[in-house]
Design a protein around this motif. Structure first.
Motif, PDB file in Angstrom:
ATOM      1  N   UNK A 139       3.041  -5.019  -9.911  1.00 49.06           N
ATOM      2  CA  UNK A 139       3.081  -4.657 -11.327  1.00 49.06           C
ATOM      3  C   UNK A 139       4.480  -4.311 -11.856  1.00 49.06           C
ATOM      4  N   UNK A 140       5.424  -4.087 -10.998  1.00 52.36           N
ATOM      5  CA  UNK A 140       6.801  -3.751 -11.388  1.00 52.36           C
ATOM      6  C   UNK A 140       6.901  -2.460 -12.199  1.00 52.36           C
ATOM      7  N   UNK A 141       6.052  -1.499 -11.896  1.00 57.73           N
ATOM      8  CA  UNK A 141       6.113  -0.184 -12.531  1.00 57.73           C
ATOM      9  C   UNK A 141       7.185   0.647 -11.846  1.00 57.73           C
ATOM     10  N   UNK A 142       7.992   1.376 -12.598  1.00 61.75           N
ATOM     11  CA  UNK A 142       9.006   2.214 -11.974  1.00 61.75           C
ATOM     12  C   UNK A 142       8.369   3.342 -11.155  1.00 61.75           C
ATOM     13  N   UNK A 143       8.939   3.596  -9.997  1.00 63.76           N
ATOM     14  CA  UNK A 143       8.489   4.685  -9.131  1.00 63.76           C
ATOM     15  C   UNK A 143       9.576   4.933  -8.090  1.00 63.76           C
ATOM     16  N   UNK A 144       9.407   5.990  -7.333  1.00 60.77           N
ATOM     17  CA  UNK A 144      10.410   6.307  -6.309  1.00 60.77           C
ATOM     18  C   UNK A 144      10.378   5.255  -5.205  1.00 60.77           C
ATOM     19  N   UNK A 145      11.443   5.177  -4.447  1.00 58.82           N
ATOM     20  CA  UNK A 145      11.521   4.209  -3.347  1.00 58.82           C
ATOM     21  C   UNK A 145      10.403   4.468  -2.338  1.00 58.82           C
ATOM     22  N   UNK A 146      10.151   5.737  -2.022  1.00 57.07           N
ATOM     23  CA  UNK A 146       9.101   6.084  -1.063  1.00 57.07           C
ATOM     24  C   UNK A 146       7.727   5.673  -1.588  1.00 57.07           C
ATOM     25  N   UNK A 147       7.484   5.911  -2.867  1.00 61.43           N
ATOM     26  CA  UNK A 147       6.202   5.555  -3.475  1.00 61.43           C
ATOM     27  C   UNK A 147       6.000   4.043  -3.442  1.00 61.43           C
ATOM     28  N   UNK A 148       7.034   3.295  -3.750  1.00 59.98           N
ATOM     29  CA  UNK A 148       6.935   1.826  -3.714  1.00 59.98           C
ATOM     30  C   UNK A 148       6.565   1.342  -2.322  1.00 59.98           C
ATOM     31  N   UNK A 149       7.200   1.927  -1.306  1.00 58.86           N
ATOM     32  CA  UNK A 149       6.922   1.514   0.075  1.00 58.86           C
ATOM     33  C   UNK A 149       5.480   1.840   0.440  1.00 58.86           C
ATOM     34  N   UNK A 150       5.001   3.027   0.061  1.00 56.96           N
ATOM     35  CA  UNK A 150       3.616   3.405   0.358  1.00 56.96           C
ATOM     36  C   UNK A 150       2.631   2.509  -0.380  1.00 56.96           C
ATOM     37  N   UNK A 151       2.928   2.202  -1.641  1.00 57.13           N
ATOM     38  CA  UNK A 151       2.051   1.327  -2.425  1.00 57.13           C
ATOM     39  C   UNK A 151       2.015  -0.080  -1.832  1.00 57.13           C
ATOM     40  N   UNK A 152       3.171  -0.583  -1.412  1.00 57.05           N
ATOM     41  CA  UNK A 152       3.199  -1.923  -0.828  1.00 57.05           C
ATOM     42  C   UNK A 152       2.413  -1.948   0.478  1.00 57.05           C
ATOM     43  N   UNK A 153       2.561  -0.931   1.308  1.00 63.29           N
ATOM     44  CA  UNK A 153       1.797  -0.866   2.559  1.00 63.29           C
ATOM     45  C   UNK A 153       0.301  -0.806   2.251  1.00 63.29           C
ATOM     46  N   UNK A 154      -0.076  -0.042   1.257  1.00 65.92           N
ATOM     47  CA  UNK A 154      -1.484   0.045   0.842  1.00 65.92           C
ATOM     48  C   UNK A 154      -2.011  -1.345   0.460  1.00 65.92           C
ATOM     49  N   UNK A 155      -1.257  -2.056  -0.370  1.00 69.75           N
ATOM     50  CA  UNK A 155      -1.694  -3.386  -0.819  1.00 69.75           C
ATOM     51  C   UNK A 155      -1.692  -4.394   0.335  1.00 69.75           C
ATOM     52  N   UNK A 156      -0.690  -4.322   1.189  1.00 67.85           N
ATOM     53  CA  UNK A 156      -0.654  -5.229   2.340  1.00 67.85           C
ATOM     54  C   UNK A 156      -1.796  -4.925   3.308  1.00 67.85           C
ATOM     55  N   UNK A 157      -2.193  -3.662   3.409  1.00 62.54           N
ATOM     56  CA  UNK A 157      -3.350  -3.315   4.239  1.00 62.54           C
ATOM     57  C   UNK A 157      -4.602  -3.984   3.672  1.00 62.54           C
ATOM     58  N   UNK A 158      -4.743  -3.981   2.342  1.00 61.01           N
ATOM     59  CA  UNK A 158      -5.846  -4.722   1.729  1.00 61.01           C
ATOM     60  C   UNK A 158      -5.757  -6.199   2.093  1.00 61.01           C
ATOM     61  N   UNK A 159      -4.549  -6.754   2.026  1.00 63.21           N
ATOM     62  CA  UNK A 159      -4.355  -8.165   2.366  1.00 63.21           C
ATOM     63  C   UNK A 159      -4.759  -8.448   3.811  1.00 63.21           C
ATOM     64  N   UNK A 160      -4.682  -7.421   4.652  1.00 61.72           N
ATOM     65  CA  UNK A 160      -5.034  -7.552   6.072  1.00 61.72           C
ATOM     66  C   UNK A 160      -6.482  -7.142   6.338  1.00 61.72           C
ATOM     67  N   UNK A 161      -7.287  -7.014   5.282  1.00 61.53           N
ATOM     68  CA  UNK A 161      -8.708  -6.768   5.428  1.00 61.53           C
ATOM     69  C   UNK A 161      -9.160  -5.326   5.327  1.00 61.53           C
ATOM     70  N   UNK A 162      -8.239  -4.379   5.178  1.00 61.12           N
ATOM     71  CA  UNK A 162      -8.584  -2.962   5.101  1.00 61.12           C
ATOM     72  C   UNK A 162      -9.244  -2.654   3.757  1.00 61.12           C
ATOM     73  N   UNK A 163     -10.150  -1.671   3.757  1.00 61.59           N
ATOM     74  CA  UNK A 163     -10.830  -1.234   2.530  1.00 61.59           C
ATOM     75  C   UNK A 163     -10.629   0.269   2.338  1.00 61.59           C
ATOM     76  N   UNK A 164     -10.711   0.718   1.090  1.00 57.75           N
ATOM     77  CA  UNK A 164     -10.590   2.148   0.793  1.00 57.75           C
ATOM     78  C   UNK A 164     -11.566   2.968   1.633  1.00 57.75           C
TER      79      UNK A 164
END
Length: 148
Positions: free
Chosen positions: A107-132
């Motif tokens: 989404x290209x929303x501004x956030x801290x570097x740490x937050x971006x990394x956590x969000x990307x890992x969260x989304x990539x985990x979904x890409x790898x089959x993980x669910x909430x």
């Protein structure tokens, strides 16, 4: 001699531009507000399941990141419903750590570097089959990433 001075100036200019960028390898040249590959992999170390952690770590350097007009439109629609997200993944039922989705929408929303990394890992985990609510050390297990 003058050409040598020009070379030094160009080298100095190149060094100054490189120093202004975040340290590390960009995940995608055209998208903004992304973690570096190294930041993404560091955030993936929190994942406790070996297969999922390896999948996410590989995807940090290999996933296709979409941030075009269609993605921006979907991000705006999600934001309008009160759902705040830095990214999302369309995941088929058969996605898993051995069969990941290779695309993340960002989404290209501004956030801290740490937050971006956590969000990307969260989304990539979904890409790898993980669910909430599956746990496994994925950031924002409940889908609510709270960071600045």
């Amino acid at each position: 001699m003058p050409s040598s001075a020009l070379f030094i100036s160009a080298a100095t200019l190149h060094w100054a531009c490189a120093a202004a960028q975040a340290p590390g390898t960009p995940m995608h040249a055209a998208c903004r507000e992304l973690p570096t590959i190294e930041e993404c992999r560091a955030a993936a170390r929190s994942i406790t399941d070996e297969c999922l952690r390896e999948c996410v770590s590989l995807q940090c350097g290999g996933a296709k990141i979409n941030c075009g007009a269609d993605v921006k439109k979907e991000c705006a629609l999600r934001k309008g419903t009160g759902v705040s997200a830095l990214g999302y993944v369309w995941r088929p039922a058969d996605a898993g750590c051995q069969n990941p989705v290779s695309e993340v929408n960002w989404c290209e929303e501004p956030s801290s570097r740490e937050c971006r990394a956590q969000a990307m890992v969260h989304e990539l985990a979904h890409a790898c089959g993980w669910k909430h609510r599956q746990g496994l050390g994925v950031p924002a297990d409940d889908g609510d990433l709270r960071c600045e």
